[in-house]
Motif scaffolding. Structure first.
Motif, PDB file in Angstrom:
ATOM      1  N   TRP A   1      41.610 152.537  19.785  1.00  0.00           N
ATOM      2  CA  TRP A   1      40.388 153.472  20.060  1.00  0.00           C
ATOM      3  C   TRP A   1      39.174 153.575  18.959  1.00  0.00           C
ATOM      4  N   ALA A   2      40.103 153.727  17.681  1.00  0.00           N
ATOM      5  CA  ALA A   2      39.397 153.881  16.649  1.00  0.00           C
ATOM      6  C   ALA A   2      38.343 152.753  16.349  1.00  0.00           C
ATOM      7  N   CYS A   3      39.079 151.347  16.434  1.00  0.00           N
ATOM      8  CA  CYS A   3      38.239 150.050  16.320  1.00  0.00           C
ATOM      9  C   CYS A   3      37.010 150.062  17.482  1.00  0.00           C
TER      10      CYS A   3
ATOM     11  N   TYR B   1      34.396 152.705  16.534  1.00  0.00           N
ATOM     12  CA  TYR B   1      33.469 151.962  15.401  1.00  0.00           C
ATOM     13  C   TYR B   1      32.406 151.037  15.719  1.00  0.00           C
ATOM     14  N   VAL B   2      33.040 150.048  16.524  1.00  0.00           N
ATOM     15  CA  VAL B   2      31.988 149.114  17.355  1.00  0.00           C
ATOM     16  C   VAL B   2      30.949 149.638  18.083  1.00  0.00           C
ATOM     17  N   ILE B   3      31.274 150.645  19.002  1.00  0.00           N
ATOM     18  CA  ILE B   3      30.330 151.478  19.730  1.00  0.00           C
ATOM     19  C   ILE B   3      29.072 152.042  18.734  1.00  0.00           C
ATOM     20  N   GLY B   4      29.899 152.883  17.747  1.00  0.00           N
ATOM     21  CA  GLY B   4      28.982 153.657  16.816  1.00  0.00           C
ATOM     22  C   GLY B   4      28.250 152.777  16.067  1.00  0.00           C
ATOM     23  N   THR B   5      28.544 151.450  15.684  1.00  0.00           N
ATOM     24  CA  THR B   5      27.613 150.477  15.017  1.00  0.00           C
ATOM     25  C   THR B   5      26.546 150.055  16.041  1.00  0.00           C
TER      26      THR B   5
ATOM     27  N   LEU C   1      39.065 143.007  19.057  1.00  0.00           N
ATOM     28  CA  LEU C   1      39.314 143.793  20.504  1.00  0.00           C
ATOM     29  C   LEU C   1      39.050 143.004  21.654  1.00  0.00           C
ATOM     30  N   PHE C   2      37.874 141.874  21.337  1.00  0.00           N
ATOM     31  CA  PHE C   2      37.834 140.938  22.468  1.00  0.00           C
ATOM     32  C   PHE C   2      39.168 140.287  22.825  1.00  0.00           C
ATOM     33  N   ALA C   3      39.883 139.733  21.700  1.00  0.00           N
ATOM     34  CA  ALA C   3      41.432 138.984  22.067  1.00  0.00           C
ATOM     35  C   ALA C   3      42.369 140.169  22.161  1.00  0.00           C
TER      36      ALA C   3
END
Length: 367
Positions: free
Chosen positions: A67-69, A72-76, A128-130
């Motif tokens: 969820w932390a990762c 970060y992706v969503i925030g970016t 995350l995709f993997a």
């Protein structure tokens, strides 16, 4: 699988604490004590930041890590999207001499640091995709994989692009690991192909500003930038010889006669805080590398190694020691070891056909 005790990663954190203590002591000898103490307190805050992030990820397990990762992706993606929606991106491009994208929500930021943040989000999206099996989340990660390389080009940071390209290709240097996990190698090559195609379409359709295109293709500009960055590095070595205990942060400008800090993590520590700080920083990096080395082969190991590779290469081009994202993602790297052992242990403990084991049991047991 017997999980090893996390000794090396803990040693790395202790070295970080000693480095922070030395920064505080070296600051006491600075010419402007009040401002030096403020800068030293910033280093203390960064130490607290890495310890807090590491503690949260270490104690809450793989779901918290994922969820932390994700956050970060969503925030970016969200920050970049809002910057374009509000028009701040356009204003930043118009106000920048080379027309580089360097804005987040109406406030201009350093283009190199923005490129670094974007590249780390790109690497997190690949991981995350993997790792994530949810289709909707995977669509979001795929959008990030296609979109973020375009933003890297628009930002126009040569160092960030070189660091990212080397990071993406570096796993192919580990031939044995590629042979053991061909699916991961195939995924990596697929991501490289997708990112190259999306970036190539932007360049072909003239999606880059003229100044950015010239910055990325003009060798004369690159040579000038390299010469500019070499000056403070040479001065850092000279200052280390004359003042081995450091110049202090603000004392650096008086001692070196320059108006810029060294564009390198190691030489920033060497020139500003002296030989002890440089040794401690190098030891910290070595311990982080050893932590990644002993992490079991899997997605977490590849992700941690990618982040570390990127930060180290980027650290040859810019100084990141006072950037929050640098220390946050070092904490991610350290925490990745425990997450990797969790997945490795789970894979060993579960039988390969557990979901069908009821069909294999004798009928008498169900009488």
């Amino acid at each position: 699988i017997t999980r090893p005790r996390l000794r090396i990663s803990h040693k790395a954190l202790w070295v970080m604490a000693i480095y922070t203590l030395w920064v505080c002591l070296a600051s006491l000898a600075g010419p402007y004590l009040r401002y030096e103490l403020v800068r030293a307190f910033t280093q203390v805050q960064l130490l607290a930041l890495i310890l807090i992030v590491y503690w949260i990820l270490q104690t809450n397990g793989q779901k918290c890590f994922r969820w932390a990762c994700r956050a970060y992706v969503i925030g970016t993606l969200g920050t970049i999207a809002l910057a374009f929606i509000t028009g701040s991106a356009i204003r930043a491009i118009e106000d920048t001499p080379e027309q580089r994208y360097s804005a987040t929500l109406g406030q201009a930021t350093d283009a190199n640091m923005l490129a670094s943040l974007t590249a780390i989000a790109f690497l997190a999206a690949i991981y995350l995709f993997a790792r994530d099996r949810n289709l909707l989340w995977r669509l979001l990660y795929l959008a990030a994989i296609l979109f973020l390389p375009i933003m890297m080009l628009k930002i126009g940071s040569r160092g960030a692009l070189i660091a990212l390209i080397f990071t993406m290709l570096s796993p192919l240097l580990f031939v044995r690991q590629v042979v053991r996990r061909p699916a991961l190698a195939a995924l990596l090559l697929g991501v490289i192909l997708l990112a190259s195609v999306s970036a190539g379409l932007v360049v072909r359709n003239r999606g880059l500003e003229a100044g950015v295109a010239a910055r990325l293709t003009d060798p004369y500009q690159a040579k000038e930038a390299l010469s500019y960055r070499m000056m403070p590095i040479k001065k850092a070595v000279e200052c280390a010889v004359t003042r081995p205990l450091g110049t202090s942060y603000y004392g650096w400008f008086e001692q070196s006669g320059l108006r810029i800090l060294p564009h390198s993590d190691f030489f920033l520590a060497l020139g500003v805080y002296g030989i002890p700080a440089a040794i401690l920083f190098a030891l910290f990096v070595i311990l982080i590398m050893l932590t990644v080395k002993r992490t079991p082969l899997g997605l977490e190991k590849l992700y941690a190694r990618a982040i570390l590779t990127y930060l180290l290469i980027m650290g040859l081009n810019v100084g990141q020691l006072y950037q929050k994202h640098y220390w946050v993602f070092l904490a991610f790297i350290i925490a990745s070891e425990r997450i990797a052992w969790f997945f490795a242990a789970t894979k060993e403990e579960l039988p390969p056909c557990a979901e069908y084991e009821e069909e294999l049991l004798p009928e008498e047991q169900f009488a």
